[in-house]
Design a protein around this motif. Structure first.
Motif, PDB file in Angstrom:
ATOM      1  N   GLY A   5     111.359  29.961   3.940  1.00 15.88           N
ATOM      2  CA  GLY A   5     112.021  31.168   5.423  1.00 15.88           C
ATOM      3  C   GLY A   5     110.454  31.517   6.111  1.00 15.88           C
ATOM      4  N   LEU A   6     110.685  31.804   7.223  1.00 15.63           N
ATOM      5  CA  LEU A   6     110.034  32.060   8.762  1.00 15.63           C
ATOM      6  C   LEU A   6     109.376  33.992   8.346  1.00 15.63           C
ATOM      7  CD1 LEU A   6     108.476  30.930  10.957  1.00 15.63           C
ATOM      8  CD2 LEU A   6     111.067  32.251  12.414  1.00 15.63           C
ATOM      9  N   LYS A   7     108.179  33.908   8.320  1.00 14.03           N
ATOM     10  CA  LYS A   7     107.560  35.094   8.079  1.00 14.03           C
ATOM     11  C   LYS A   7     107.000  36.491   9.415  1.00 14.03           C
ATOM     12  CE  LYS A   7     107.624  34.691   2.998  1.00 14.03           C
ATOM     13  NZ  LYS A   7     106.159  35.201   2.348  1.00 14.03           N
ATOM     14  N   THR A   8     106.995  36.664  10.122  1.00 16.48           N
ATOM     15  CA  THR A   8     106.233  37.455  10.710  1.00 16.48           C
ATOM     16  C   THR A   8     104.695  38.292  10.045  1.00 16.48           C
ATOM     17  OG1 THR A   8     107.646  38.889  11.754  1.00 16.48           O
ATOM     18  CG2 THR A   8     108.102  37.145  12.516  1.00 16.48           C
ATOM     19  N   GLU A   9     104.021  38.344  11.320  1.00 13.44           N
ATOM     20  CA  GLU A   9     102.461  38.888  10.855  1.00 13.44           C
ATOM     21  C   GLU A   9     101.644  39.369  12.556  1.00 13.44           C
ATOM     22  OE1 GLU A   9      98.747  38.718   8.747  1.00 13.44           O
ATOM     23  OE2 GLU A   9      99.499  37.139   8.543  1.00 13.44           O
ATOM     24  N   VAL A  10     101.166  41.034  12.277  1.00 16.00           N
ATOM     25  CA  VAL A  10     100.924  41.537  13.666  1.00 16.00           C
ATOM     26  C   VAL A  10      99.053  41.683  13.282  1.00 16.00           C
ATOM     27  CG1 VAL A  10     100.280  43.380  15.483  1.00 16.00           C
ATOM     28  CG2 VAL A  10     102.966  41.875  14.471  1.00 16.00           C
ATOM     29  N   ARG A  11      98.704  40.869  13.378  1.00 13.51           N
ATOM     30  CA  ARG A  11      97.034  41.005  13.449  1.00 13.51           C
ATOM     31  C   ARG A  11      96.531  41.854  14.670  1.00 13.51           C
ATOM     32  NH1 ARG A  11      95.508  34.866  10.802  1.00 13.51           N
ATOM     33  NH2 ARG A  11      97.095  34.909   9.774  1.00 13.51           N
ATOM     34  N   GLY A  12      95.655  42.362  13.909  1.00 15.96           N
ATOM     35  CA  GLY A  12      94.484  43.292  14.506  1.00 15.96           C
ATOM     36  C   GLY A  12      95.006  44.549  15.201  1.00 15.96           C
ATOM     37  N   THR A  13      94.132  45.076  15.729  1.00 20.23           N
ATOM     38  CA  THR A  13      94.671  46.477  16.673  1.00 20.23           C
ATOM     39  C   THR A  13      95.586  47.277  17.288  1.00 20.23           C
ATOM     40  OG1 THR A  13      91.925  47.237  15.380  1.00 20.23           O
ATOM     41  CG2 THR A  13      93.913  48.384  17.441  1.00 20.23           C
ATOM     42  N   VAL A  14      96.479  47.301  17.074  1.00 20.84           N
ATOM     43  CA  VAL A  14      97.893  47.385  18.220  1.00 20.84           C
ATOM     44  C   VAL A  14      97.461  48.692  19.187  1.00 20.84           C
ATOM     45  CG1 VAL A  14     100.082  48.153  18.380  1.00 20.84           C
ATOM     46  CG2 VAL A  14      99.285  46.537  16.680  1.00 20.84           C
ATOM     47  N   PRO A  15      96.932  48.506  20.396  1.00 20.47           N
ATOM     48  CA  PRO A  15      96.371  49.638  21.297  1.00 20.47           C
ATOM     49  C   PRO A  15      98.260  50.529  21.678  1.00 20.47           C
ATOM     50  CG  PRO A  15      97.657  47.479  22.676  1.00 20.47           C
ATOM     51  CD  PRO A  15      97.674  46.949  21.395  1.00 20.47           C
ATOM     52  N   THR A  16      97.606  51.783  21.735  1.00 21.77           N
ATOM     53  CA  THR A  16      98.480  52.870  22.167  1.00 21.77           C
ATOM     54  C   THR A  16      98.603  53.713  23.567  1.00 21.77           C
ATOM     55  OG1 THR A  16      96.806  54.357  20.697  1.00 21.77           O
ATOM     56  CG2 THR A  16      98.889  53.694  19.750  1.00 21.77           C
ATOM     57  N   GLY A  17      97.423  53.140  23.727  1.00 26.82           N
ATOM     58  CA  GLY A  17      97.276  53.846  24.996  1.00 26.82           C
ATOM     59  C   GLY A  17      97.228  53.164  26.482  1.00 26.82           C
ATOM     60  N   GLU A  18      97.233  53.486  27.586  1.00 26.24           N
ATOM     61  CA  GLU A  18      97.388  53.344  28.789  1.00 26.24           C
ATOM     62  C   GLU A  18      97.199  51.846  29.182  1.00 26.24           C
ATOM     63  OE1 GLU A  18      99.289  55.408  31.792  1.00 26.24           O
ATOM     64  OE2 GLU A  18      98.509  56.984  31.093  1.00 26.24           O
ATOM     65  N   MET A  19      97.277  50.936  28.970  1.00 25.59           N
ATOM     66  CA  MET A  19      96.371  49.346  29.353  1.00 25.59           C
ATOM     67  C   MET A  19      96.777  48.869  29.709  1.00 25.59           C
ATOM     68  SD  MET A  19      95.086  49.080  25.424  1.00 25.59           S
ATOM     69  CE  MET A  19      94.572  50.380  25.289  1.00 25.59           C
ATOM     70  N   LEU A  20      97.170  46.848  30.366  1.00 24.91           N
ATOM     71  CA  LEU A  20      96.810  46.519  30.415  1.00 24.91           C
ATOM     72  C   LEU A  20      97.532  44.675  28.998  1.00 24.91           C
ATOM     73  CD1 LEU A  20      98.850  44.290  32.507  1.00 24.91           C
ATOM     74  CD2 LEU A  20      96.681  42.791  33.509  1.00 24.91           C
ATOM     75  N   ILE A  21      98.880  44.331  28.434  1.00 22.88           N
ATOM     76  CA  ILE A  21      98.752  42.963  27.631  1.00 22.88           C
ATOM     77  C   ILE A  21      98.726  41.983  28.100  1.00 22.88           C
ATOM     78  CG2 ILE A  21      99.621  43.062  25.390  1.00 22.88           C
ATOM     79  CD1 ILE A  21      98.715  45.551  25.666  1.00 22.88           C
ATOM     80  N   ALA A  22      98.283  41.289  28.079  1.00 22.93           N
ATOM     81  CA  ALA A  22      98.025  39.800  28.233  1.00 22.93           C
ATOM     82  C   ALA A  22      98.016  38.760  26.698  1.00 22.93           C
ATOM     83  CB  ALA A  22      96.998  39.564  29.225  1.00 22.93           C
ATOM     84  N   PRO A  23      99.338  38.519  26.535  1.00 19.62           N
ATOM     85  CA  PRO A  23      99.765  37.136  25.842  1.00 19.62           C
ATOM     86  C   PRO A  23      99.991  36.531  26.455  1.00 19.62           C
ATOM     87  CG  PRO A  23     101.536  39.195  25.858  1.00 19.62           C
ATOM     88  CD  PRO A  23     100.691  38.983  26.946  1.00 19.62           C
ATOM     89  N   LYS A  24      99.448  35.241  24.857  1.00 17.34           N
ATOM     90  CA  LYS A  24      99.916  33.436  24.782  1.00 17.34           C
ATOM     91  C   LYS A  24     101.295  34.002  24.713  1.00 17.34           C
ATOM     92  CE  LYS A  24      98.084  30.239  24.482  1.00 17.34           C
ATOM     93  NZ  LYS A  24      97.832  29.697  25.630  1.00 17.34           N
ATOM     94  N   HIS A  25     102.215  33.009  25.653  1.00 19.18           N
ATOM     95  CA  HIS A  25     103.389  32.648  25.369  1.00 19.18           C
ATOM     96  C   HIS A  25     104.538  31.515  25.540  1.00 19.18           C
ATOM     97  CE1 HIS A  25     107.857  34.176  26.174  1.00 19.18           C
ATOM     98  NE2 HIS A  25     107.974  33.921  26.847  1.00 19.18           N
ATOM     99  N   GLN A  26     104.982  31.365  24.170  1.00 19.48           N
ATOM    100  CA  GLN A  26     104.612  30.410  23.628  1.00 19.48           C
ATOM    101  C   GLN A  26     106.677  30.082  23.740  1.00 19.48           C
ATOM    102  OE1 GLN A  26     102.323  29.601  20.207  1.00 19.48           O
ATOM    103  NE2 GLN A  26     100.589  28.657  21.208  1.00 19.48           N
ATOM    104  N   SER A  27     107.252  30.906  22.475  1.00 23.81           N
ATOM    105  CA  SER A  27     108.410  31.095  22.020  1.00 23.81           C
ATOM    106  C   SER A  27     109.296  32.772  22.330  1.00 23.81           C
ATOM    107  CB  SER A  27     108.126  31.279  20.960  1.00 23.81           C
ATOM    108  OG  SER A  27     109.747  31.661  20.296  1.00 23.81           O
ATOM    109  N   PHE A  28     110.218  32.504  22.923  1.00 20.91           N
ATOM    110  CA  PHE A  28     111.068  34.324  22.730  1.00 20.91           C
ATOM    111  C   PHE A  28     110.723  34.787  21.590  1.00 20.91           C
ATOM    112  CE2 PHE A  28     114.771  36.742  21.693  1.00 20.91           C
ATOM    113  CZ  PHE A  28     114.880  37.208  23.352  1.00 20.91           C
ATOM    114  N   LEU A  29     109.936  34.456  20.706  1.00 21.26           N
ATOM    115  CA  LEU A  29     110.014  35.068  18.931  1.00 21.26           C
ATOM    116  C   LEU A  29     108.237  35.967  19.798  1.00 21.26           C
ATOM    117  CD1 LEU A  29     110.611  36.313  16.082  1.00 21.26           C
ATOM    118  CD2 LEU A  29     108.992  33.877  15.668  1.00 21.26           C
ATOM    119  N   ASP A  30     107.754  35.284  20.436  1.00 23.11           N
ATOM    120  CA  ASP A  30     106.288  36.718  20.392  1.00 23.11           C
ATOM    121  C   ASP A  30     107.295  37.589  21.021  1.00 23.11           C
ATOM    122  OD1 ASP A  30     106.288  36.026  23.623  1.00 23.11           O
ATOM    123  OD2 ASP A  30     105.830  33.748  22.547  1.00 23.11           O
TER     124      ASP A  30
END
Length: 267
Positions: A1-26
């Motif tokens: 099936g389809l699995k998901t994984e989050v990598r890296g250090t997830v930020p917790t403070g106030e900051m700007l997040i700029a992701p690659k957008h490929q799908s509703f799933l992201d």
């Protein structure tokens, strides 16, 4: 099936997040990973039942993408008015979903926000579009990954920031997509190997680019051949050309096997 994984250090403070957008799933994966996030969204989504109501409740910022200058001005004003709300502001730097392999420019609105907020910016790579496409209902087996990358510190010029952001997001996304295509089930080991061996990573990029070029050439050649056959059979059907001529133009040989194209080209 389809699995998901989050990598890296997830930020917790106030900051700007700029992701690659490929799908509703992201969207789901990034929102689920961050402790208090809000999005910069298309204005029309604010009118959507339930989704729009919830987006307004969590402090999302709505902009009209059709009016770039006015959209940026409104976005900055909305960000400033909501500056007291802690959390992470998510903006997709390409402005829309981009299918794997497609190229879309990175828009200046992200740099304007970065400059205005004077906060670190976290780039995010993804391979999600390989498994949950931009269009269609099919979902593919594999591991969909979003990767939070090291922060870009505040203080860069707009041009320097945009160049750094694009390089980080695209490099991460391309590596994640390559590992998912070539080594299903071994994504973590493969990515670690390429990170530790820059020369191997450089060698990996060349075949990916070469493959895309070949795909383009072959697709155009196939379209040409199909169009030629359609025209020739249409002429034959209406009696405009003899069937022997159709055979010669399709394969370059007459009925005896003799190559006649050099003679035709010399006339």
């Amino acid at each position: 099936g389809l699995k998901t994984e989050v990598r890296g250090t997830v930020p917790t403070g106030e900051m700007l997040i700029a992701p690659k957008h490929q799908s509703f799933l992201d969207i789901i994966m990034i929102y689920g990973a961050l402790p208090r996030s809000k999005f910069v969204m298309k204005a029309i989504l604010g009118w959507a039942p339930f989704l729009g109501w919830y987006a307004k409740r969590i402090g999302c910022i709505f902009v009209n993408r059709g009016k770039r200058g006015a959209a940026i001005t409104k976005m900055l004003a909305d960000v400033k008015s909501g500056a007291s709300l802690p959390g992470q502001l998510i903006i997709y730097p390409q402005g829309t979903r981009v299918a794997p392999g497609d190229q879309r420019p990175y828009k200046i609105g992200t740099a304007v926000l970065y400059s205005q907020l004077q906060q670190p910016c976290i780039p995010v790579g993804a391979n999600v579009g390989l498994f949950w496409p931009k269009r269609g209902i099919l979902r593919h087996r594999g591991t969909a990954v979003v990767e939070f990358l090291p922060a870009i510190p505040p203080g860069l010029t707009n041009d320097a920031f945009m160049a750094e952001l694009e390089a980080r997001v695209d490099t991460s996304s391309n590596a994640l997509m390559a590992e998912a295509r070539n080594y299903p089930g071994q994504e973590r080991q493969v990515l670690d190997f390429y990170r530790q061996n820059p020369e191997a990573a450089a060698q990996m990029r060349a075949p990916i680019y070469e493959e895309k070029v070949c795909e383009l050439i072959f697709s155009q050649a196939e379209q040409y051949l199909l169009a030629k056959r359609y025209v020739l059979h249409g002429l034959l059907r209406h009696g405009k050309v003899h069937h022997h001529v159709v055979e010669i133009l399709q394969c370059g040989h007459d009925r005896t096997g003799r190559n006649v194209l050099p003679e035709i080209n010399g006339r």
